[in-house]
Design an enzyme around this catalytic site. Structure first.
Site, short mmCIF file in Angstrom:
data_model
loop_
_atom_site.label_atom_id
_atom_site.label_comp_id
_atom_site.label_asym_id
_atom_site.label_seq_id
_atom_site.Cartn_x
_atom_site.Cartn_y
_atom_site.Cartn_z
N CYS A 1 -32.59 -4.12 -13.25
CA CYS A 1 -32.44 -5.70 -13.84
C CYS A 1 -33.56 -7.21 -13.33
CB CYS A 1 -31.10 -6.22 -13.40
SG CYS A 1 -29.81 -8.10 -14.00
N HIS B 1 -27.09 -1.71 -14.82
CA HIS B 1 -27.30 -1.21 -13.32
C HIS B 1 -26.82 0.56 -12.74
CE1 HIS B 1 -28.15 -4.99 -11.04
NE2 HIS B 1 -28.13 -5.43 -12.79
N GLU C 1 -27.03 1.37 -9.35
CA GLU C 1 -25.91 1.72 -8.87
C GLU C 1 -24.80 1.04 -9.04
OE1 GLU C 1 -27.73 -2.05 -9.17
OE2 GLU C 1 -27.75 -0.75 -10.02
#
Length: 232
Positions: free
Chosen positions: A86, A203, A205
């Site tokens: 990002c 993302h 994660e």
């Protein structure tokens, strides 16, 4: 293997990434303050999401001058892995480790959603836990996630298979309605020519722990870890 996660004033995903690498994968992890120029103990640099330096001027414009990012450039030039997520992707384009730029979303609105993505390559350490053309789902959260590059750069990315992820429908088809932000060629993630630097707007994660409802993202980290173990 040891992960280093760059922390800027305004970062807000650094701890999320650390939770994945340190707590879920049990890999040594160090949070690297933006003024720190020593990455000698780090094998993989992660430039996380957030709003580095408040996104003043434009996303990533100030972060590119930090000591930690200058050290990250040297790290990448040695062929070591770097991933920008990002805001991290935006920073990697600002410092020149990846081509192109991330500009305002097509509708000028901030987008926060889960989106399907088509995997275009599975032969890189990052992607080896995926199958080529597999459709995965990852969260996105950005206001400037529209990938832009000139025609020559886009041709180079296509010709060299540097596009790793594209926005798509859940069945893998790609058209304008499957593109959440207007990115050219539906680009969600690319790598450099050598394949050791990856930038992506989604993302991973945030899709690593089953409690969050999806684990497609953790495979990206597991792939890199498996490559390191195999090479040891």
């Amino acid at each position: 293997m040891k992960f280093g996660i760059i922390v800027f004033p305004g970062s807000n995903c650094d701890r999320d990434v650390a939770y994945v690498t340190r707590d879920l994968l049990n890999v040594p992890t160090r949070l690297v303050w933006h003024e720190d120029s020593d990455l000698s103990d780090i094998d993989v640099v992660i430039v996380p999401g957030g709003f580095s330096y408040g996104d003043y001027l434009r996303c990533g414009a100030i972060a590119q001058f930090s000591a930690a990012m200058q050290a990250t450039i040297a790290h990448a030039q040695q062929g070591k892995p770097v991933v920008g997520i990002c805001n991290g992707f935006q920073i990697l384009t600002e410092v020149g480790l990846l081509p192109g730029a991330l500009v305002r979303n097509r509708n000028l609105h901030f987008i926060c959603d889960r989106v399907p993505l088509k995997v275009e390559r599975s032969d890189l350490p990052w992607m080896q836990q995926y199958q080529t053309h597999e459709v995965i789902t990852l969260p996105i959260a950005h206001g400037e996630g529209c990938y832009y590059a000139d025609a020559e750069t886009l041709k180079t990315l296509e010709d060299n298979n540097q596009i790793l992820l594209r926005y798509c429908h859940s069945d893998g088809t790609v058209d304008e309605s499957s593109n959440p932000n207007g990115s050219l060629h539906h680009i969600a993630g690319i790598c450099n020519a050598a394949g050791n630097v990856l930038g992506m707007m989604p993302h991973p994660e945030r899709a690593a722990d089953p409690v969050l409802g999806g684990t497609d993202g953790i495979r990206l980290f597991k792939g890199l870890l498996a490559q390191a173990i195999a090479a040891a």
